[in-house]
Scaffold this active site. Sequence first.
Site, PDB file in Angstrom:
ATOM      1  N   CYS A   1       1.885 -11.750 -60.606  1.00  0.00           N
ATOM      2  CA  CYS A   1       2.495 -10.423 -60.498  1.00  0.00           C
ATOM      3  C   CYS A   1       3.831 -10.489 -59.771  1.00  0.00           C
ATOM      4  O   CYS A   1       4.783  -9.783 -60.125  1.00  0.00           O
ATOM      5  CB  CYS A   1       1.556  -9.467 -59.781  1.00  0.00           C
ATOM      6  SG  CYS A   1       0.020  -9.119 -60.675  1.00  0.00           S
TER       7      CYS A   1
ATOM      8  N   ARG B   1      -2.060  -6.798 -67.784  1.00  0.00           N
ATOM      9  CA  ARG B   1      -0.597  -6.731 -67.847  1.00  0.00           C
ATOM     10  C   ARG B   1      -0.201  -6.023 -69.145  1.00  0.00           C
ATOM     11  O   ARG B   1       0.017  -6.650 -70.175  1.00  0.00           O
ATOM     12  CB  ARG B   1      -0.013  -8.137 -67.790  1.00  0.00           C
ATOM     13  CG  ARG B   1      -0.463  -8.899 -66.580  1.00  0.00           C
ATOM     14  CD  ARG B   1       0.166 -10.278 -66.478  1.00  0.00           C
ATOM     15  NE  ARG B   1      -0.526 -11.041 -65.455  1.00  0.00           N
ATOM     16  CZ  ARG B   1      -0.381 -10.867 -64.138  1.00  0.00           C
ATOM     17  NH1 ARG B   1       0.465  -9.955 -63.709  1.00  0.00           N
ATOM     18  NH2 ARG B   1      -1.071 -11.596 -63.287  1.00  0.00           N
TER      19      ARG B   1
END
Length: 217
Positions: A52, A129
């Site tokens: 991330c 995601r």
Amino acid sequence: MSDIEALPCPPRLGEPAPDFEIETTQGILRLEDFRGSWLVLFSHPADFTPVCATEIIAFAGARETLRASGCELLGLSVDSIFSHIAWVRSLESRFSVTVDFPLGADTTGMVARRYGMRMPAESPNEPSRVTFVIDDRQIVRAHLAYPMTTGRNVDEIVRLVAALQTTDARGVATPAGWKPGEAVLVPPPRTKAMAEERVKAGGPGCPDWYFCKKETA
């Protein structure tokens, strides 16, 4: 009914983007606040995680390019607003980047559910995601999903926004791997007579009646 069965389907391409209201690192934001601008709305699983972190850094690097094209960024995860603030401060300090786009605290998971960002087979609580490209009329134009282990390609998202905006501005399509400034594809003929006319016109950019390119300049 299982959690998987209960999850809503993500909005389809060409449909209005679901409304939302979310607390972010830049205050309370609603979908309506982005009307008139394009928006890249993306989810990430968790703050203070390595994959991330690379994505937020990549989005920070693409921020000015997107902003120049009238496109805003909004990220979200289930982390608290305090976690987001601490993480952004850490990223800016450790990686010498400026994260000047908002990160939303979707602590109840409401936005993730409305946009189909949760993948229970991968994680029961964290969103995967997932990226949505929403146009200036707040219509969903593209939808991408990556697993938690694989960081998304931010350059591709920038390219995708540019391609969609070129389509809208010029009434054309873009070929595989297209980049701004390259030739685009003109719509194919809709009648036999138009196909014959296209063949007669010919040229190096038109090898056959259904396939013709033209320069964007």
